[in-house]
Design a protein around this motif. Structure first.
Motif, PDB file in Angstrom:
ATOM      1  N   GLU A  22      -3.905   1.957  -8.628  1.00 40.28           N
ATOM      2  CA  GLU A  22      -3.120   0.894  -8.000  1.00 40.28           C
ATOM      3  C   GLU A  22      -3.552   0.685  -6.554  1.00 40.28           C
ATOM      4  O   GLU A  22      -2.942   1.181  -5.622  1.00 40.28           O
ATOM      5  CB  GLU A  22      -1.641   1.252  -8.049  1.00 40.28           C
ATOM      6  N   VAL A  23      -4.606  -0.091  -6.389  1.00 38.76           N
ATOM      7  CA  VAL A  23      -5.145  -0.395  -5.065  1.00 38.76           C
ATOM      8  C   VAL A  23      -4.927  -1.877  -4.815  1.00 38.76           C
ATOM      9  O   VAL A  23      -5.333  -2.716  -5.614  1.00 38.76           O
ATOM     10  CB  VAL A  23      -6.644  -0.037  -4.973  1.00 38.76           C
ATOM     11  N   ALA A  27      -5.990  -3.636   0.709  1.00 38.99           N
ATOM     12  CA  ALA A  27      -6.719  -2.385   0.939  1.00 38.99           C
ATOM     13  C   ALA A  27      -8.198  -2.570   0.617  1.00 38.99           C
ATOM     14  O   ALA A  27      -9.066  -2.056   1.323  1.00 38.99           O
ATOM     15  CB  ALA A  27      -6.127  -1.263   0.103  1.00 38.99           C
ATOM     16  N   LYS A  55      -6.374   5.595  -5.816  1.00 39.18           N
ATOM     17  CA  LYS A  55      -5.069   6.144  -5.466  1.00 39.18           C
ATOM     18  C   LYS A  55      -4.611   6.995  -6.636  1.00 39.18           C
ATOM     19  O   LYS A  55      -4.580   6.539  -7.784  1.00 39.18           O
ATOM     20  CB  LYS A  55      -4.052   5.043  -5.198  1.00 39.18           C
ATOM     21  N   HIS A  59       2.631  11.343  -7.471  1.00 40.56           N
ATOM     22  CA  HIS A  59       3.284  11.038  -6.202  1.00 40.56           C
ATOM     23  C   HIS A  59       3.393  12.260  -5.300  1.00 40.56           C
ATOM     24  O   HIS A  59       3.610  12.129  -4.100  1.00 40.56           O
ATOM     25  CB  HIS A  59       4.680  10.456  -6.454  1.00 40.56           C
ATOM     26  N   HIS A  63      -2.777  14.215  -0.389  1.00 40.88           N
ATOM     27  CA  HIS A  63      -3.695  13.136  -0.004  1.00 40.88           C
ATOM     28  C   HIS A  63      -3.975  12.294  -1.245  1.00 40.88           C
ATOM     29  O   HIS A  63      -4.977  12.487  -1.922  1.00 40.88           O
ATOM     30  CB  HIS A  63      -5.006  13.699   0.544  1.00 40.88           C
ATOM     31  N   PRO A  64      -3.097  11.330  -1.538  1.00 44.83           N
ATOM     32  CA  PRO A  64      -3.265  10.561  -2.784  1.00 44.83           C
ATOM     33  C   PRO A  64      -4.429   9.573  -2.760  1.00 44.83           C
ATOM     34  O   PRO A  64      -4.874   9.139  -3.808  1.00 44.83           O
ATOM     35  CB  PRO A  64      -1.934   9.822  -2.921  1.00 44.83           C
ATOM     36  N   TRP A  65      -4.932   9.233  -1.589  1.00 47.58           N
ATOM     37  CA  TRP A  65      -6.016   8.267  -1.504  1.00 47.58           C
ATOM     38  C   TRP A  65      -7.347   8.990  -1.380  1.00 47.58           C
ATOM     39  O   TRP A  65      -7.484   9.922  -0.604  1.00 47.58           O
ATOM     40  CB  TRP A  65      -5.832   7.351  -0.292  1.00 47.58           C
ATOM     41  N   SER A  66      -8.311   8.532  -2.159  1.00 44.47           N
ATOM     42  CA  SER A  66      -9.651   9.105  -2.075  1.00 44.47           C
ATOM     43  C   SER A  66     -10.676   7.973  -2.119  1.00 44.47           C
ATOM     44  O   SER A  66     -10.413   6.903  -2.657  1.00 44.47           O
ATOM     45  CB  SER A  66      -9.906  10.095  -3.211  1.00 44.47           C
ATOM     46  N   GLU A  83     -10.678  11.971   1.682  1.00 48.01           N
ATOM     47  CA  GLU A  83      -9.323  11.989   1.116  1.00 48.01           C
ATOM     48  C   GLU A  83      -8.332  11.917   2.261  1.00 48.01           C
ATOM     49  O   GLU A  83      -8.459  12.645   3.238  1.00 48.01           O
ATOM     50  CB  GLU A  83      -9.084  13.272   0.319  1.00 48.01           C
ATOM     51  N   THR A  86      -3.187   7.637   3.469  1.00 47.85           N
ATOM     52  CA  THR A  86      -3.028   6.193   3.310  1.00 47.85           C
ATOM     53  C   THR A  86      -4.390   5.538   3.048  1.00 47.85           C
ATOM     54  O   THR A  86      -5.432   6.125   3.326  1.00 47.85           O
ATOM     55  CB  THR A  86      -2.414   5.545   4.574  1.00 47.85           C
ATOM     56  N   SER A  87      -4.341   4.307   2.555  1.00 46.40           N
ATOM     57  CA  SER A  87      -5.590   3.600   2.257  1.00 46.40           C
ATOM     58  C   SER A  87      -6.372   3.294   3.520  1.00 46.40           C
ATOM     59  O   SER A  87      -7.597   3.375   3.535  1.00 46.40           O
ATOM     60  CB  SER A  87      -5.291   2.310   1.493  1.00 46.40           C
TER      61      SER A  87
END
Length: 142
Positions: A22-23, A27, A55, A59, A63-66, A83, A86-87
């Motif tokens: 879900e990007v 972003a 992403k 949850h 670090h959910p964004w890579s 990582e 945030t985006s």
């Protein structure tokens, strides 16, 4: 995860920016502009490859964004990972790392860190003309 191709709009036609998970389009646009600033600089060899922004679905991830960039700069391969939480942070970190690696690849590795042999170990002195072998202790015949 399904990946969707965000295309290469605004970036050299040979570098693709892809999203996984879900990007948002915002972003992706931010990532495109940052990658574009790195790969479309004058003096760089041809840059090809792919950048993936993802992403994590979990949850609870710290670090959910890579982001992963897998590029070819001339004849060298550059792979960069980042990582963050945030985006925008992951994109900024990727840009910083990518800029350093692309610069290193474009200019032949560690050219700035090449060792120079000092004159007392057989190297040339700084005053010596380049390309000449001028030993300082040459015996003269008599």
């Amino acid at each position: 995860m399904t990946g969707r191709n965000a295309g290469a709009r605004g970036i050299a036609a040979v570098v693709q920016v892809r999203a996984e998970g879900e990007v948002s389009e915002g972003a992706l646009a931010y990532a495109r502009s940052k990658i574009d600033a790195v790969v479309n600089r004058p003096g760089l060899p041809v840059v090809t490859g792919e950048v993936r922004i993802a992403k994590a679905a979990a949850h609870h991830a710290e670090h959910p964004w890579s982001a992963v960039a897998d590029l070819r700069v001339g004849t060298r391969v550059v792979v960069v990972h980042a990582e963050e939480a945030t985006s925008q942070e992951v994109t900024d970190r990727l840009q910083d790392r990518l800029r350093r690696q692309v610069e290193r690849a474009a200019h032949g590795g560690s050219a700035a860190h090449r060792l120079v042999t000092p004159p007392w170990r057989g190297g040339q002195s700084p005053e010596a003309p380049v390309g000449r072998n001028t030993p300082t202790d040459t015996p003269t015949s008599g």
